[in-house]
Write an enzyme that holds these catalytic residues in place. Sequence first.
Site, PDB file in Angstrom:
ATOM      1  N   LYS A 108       0.847  -1.185   0.000  1.00  0.00           N
ATOM      2  CA  LYS A 108       0.000   0.000   0.000  1.00  0.00           C
ATOM      3  C   LYS A 108       0.883   1.236   0.000  1.00  0.00           C
ATOM      4  O   LYS A 108       2.037   1.193   0.442  1.00  0.00           O
ATOM      5  CB  LYS A 108      -0.880   0.017   1.254  1.00  0.00           C
ATOM      6  CG  LYS A 108      -2.142   0.839   1.108  1.00  0.00           C
ATOM      7  CD  LYS A 108      -3.209   0.115   0.293  1.00  0.00           C
ATOM      8  CE  LYS A 108      -4.511   0.907   0.248  1.00  0.00           C
ATOM      9  NZ  LYS A 108      -5.589   0.194  -0.429  1.00  0.00           N
TER      10      LYS A 108
ATOM     11  N   GLY B 290     -20.916   6.691   4.019  1.00  0.00           N
ATOM     12  CA  GLY B 290     -19.927   7.052   3.014  1.00  0.00           C
ATOM     13  C   GLY B 290     -20.447   6.780   1.615  1.00  0.00           C
ATOM     14  O   GLY B 290     -20.745   5.637   1.263  1.00  0.00           O
TER      15      GLY B 290
ATOM     16  N   GLY C  28     -18.910   7.904  -1.437  1.00  0.00           N
ATOM     17  CA  GLY C  28     -17.934   8.205  -2.469  1.00  0.00           C
ATOM     18  C   GLY C  28     -18.113   7.268  -3.644  1.00  0.00           C
ATOM     19  O   GLY C  28     -19.212   6.754  -3.891  1.00  0.00           O
TER      20      GLY C  28
ATOM     21  N   VAL D 269     -17.259   4.105  -4.269  1.00  0.00           N
ATOM     22  CA  VAL D 269     -17.758   2.760  -3.965  1.00  0.00           C
ATOM     23  C   VAL D 269     -19.146   2.824  -3.345  1.00  0.00           C
ATOM     24  O   VAL D 269     -20.057   2.091  -3.757  1.00  0.00           O
ATOM     25  CB  VAL D 269     -16.780   2.010  -3.045  1.00  0.00           C
ATOM     26  CG1 VAL D 269     -17.370   0.661  -2.632  1.00  0.00           C
ATOM     27  CG2 VAL D 269     -15.439   1.804  -3.736  1.00  0.00           C
TER      28      VAL D 269
ATOM     29  N   TYR E  49     -21.444   5.013  -3.613  1.00  0.00           N
ATOM     30  CA  TYR E  49     -22.460   5.395  -4.598  1.00  0.00           C
ATOM     31  C   TYR E  49     -22.871   4.204  -5.462  1.00  0.00           C
ATOM     32  O   TYR E  49     -24.063   3.933  -5.640  1.00  0.00           O
ATOM     33  CB  TYR E  49     -21.924   6.524  -5.477  1.00  0.00           C
ATOM     34  CG  TYR E  49     -22.781   6.792  -6.700  1.00  0.00           C
ATOM     35  CD1 TYR E  49     -24.018   7.414  -6.583  1.00  0.00           C
ATOM     36  CD2 TYR E  49     -22.350   6.402  -7.966  1.00  0.00           C
ATOM     37  CE1 TYR E  49     -24.811   7.654  -7.698  1.00  0.00           C
ATOM     38  CE2 TYR E  49     -23.132   6.633  -9.081  1.00  0.00           C
ATOM     39  CZ  TYR E  49     -24.363   7.257  -8.955  1.00  0.00           C
ATOM     40  OH  TYR E  49     -25.148   7.471 -10.055  1.00  0.00           O
TER      41      TYR E  49
END
Length: 360
Positions: A80, A180, A182, A184, A186
């Site tokens: 990451k 949330g 955003g 994903v 949405y």
Amino acid sequence: MAVFSSPAFDGHEKVAFWNDEAAGLRSIIAVHSTAAGPSAGGCRIWSYANDADALTDVLRLSRGMSYKNIMAGLRLGGGKAVIVGDRQRTKTPAMMRSFGRFVESLGGLYYTAEDVGMSAEDMEYVAEETRYVAGRSKGANASGDPSPFTAHGVFCGIEAALAHRFGTPDWSSRTIAIQGLGHVGYHLARELADQGAKLIVADIHEANVARVVSECGARAVSPDEIISVRADVFSPCALGAVVNETTIAAIKADIIAGAANNQLAEDRHGEMLRARDILYVPDYVINAGGIMNVSLEIEGRFENATASMRWVEHIGVTLTELFARADREARPTNVIADEMARERIAAAKRTHGSASEAAE
């Protein structure tokens, strides 16, 4: 800033730091394991309070990618990257190119893609400096934004969890609370609404909420309220550590299943959820759809979105097996998932060693 003694270190193979003052880039790349193949995981840009928070985040996310990739059956290890900065004010093409040079300096131990605050367009600038980049919007095998694939995997995981808990998904009678909205969140909301589920939603950005309310008929609540609403499923799709000492007592959902990484603030919180008879769906298993699609791009095997979506649906099969094992052993799902992941990583290392060792 401690590295080796950090509680999140967990035997990482490599942790690299990059400081480019001219480009305004301060970044960390963590490579947790390359036993199954080169490490892969997205890059996020975030306004961390301090350097120690950035290090802890990248280490936890990197380990999660190792577990995610091995549980998804990918020939990839876990890594990451984080960039310390404000995506609205400091992100520039020069910064992205500098990050590309950072990735290239690791010589293929780490493949990057977009995560929080990053876009497919950003990856194009990164790709000007390195070949070790995926999630691109153009070029050979480009698969574009991984968010729809992540969202579809979360949908399949919710479906499996509902079937396990209630015997059937029965979408028209289910209420899903999404935290949330955003990329994903949405896409997940759209897919759930298409199946007839009732949605309760919250986001810190009012425009995101308004769009989902308009398009999906969702009911909006405040970010503070979403954790404690009555729902069949609470779906965290923002940042991590949302399940913690304070919130566990407030959660009124039967199932926790969302796209956010590192949802449990501490591993012991999985047992606390089990004690409350809340089915926790391990985050790195349910949210693997994006990296599953990206892996096809890395390996040059991407065909089309339809084929990728079909492959992502195997997440539901994996979770059904995991739930059954957790029930048989009367232990938390997060503990079972971690054990399964560690067993598979150890087996891969016995067979192949690691890419880091091969490079030495």
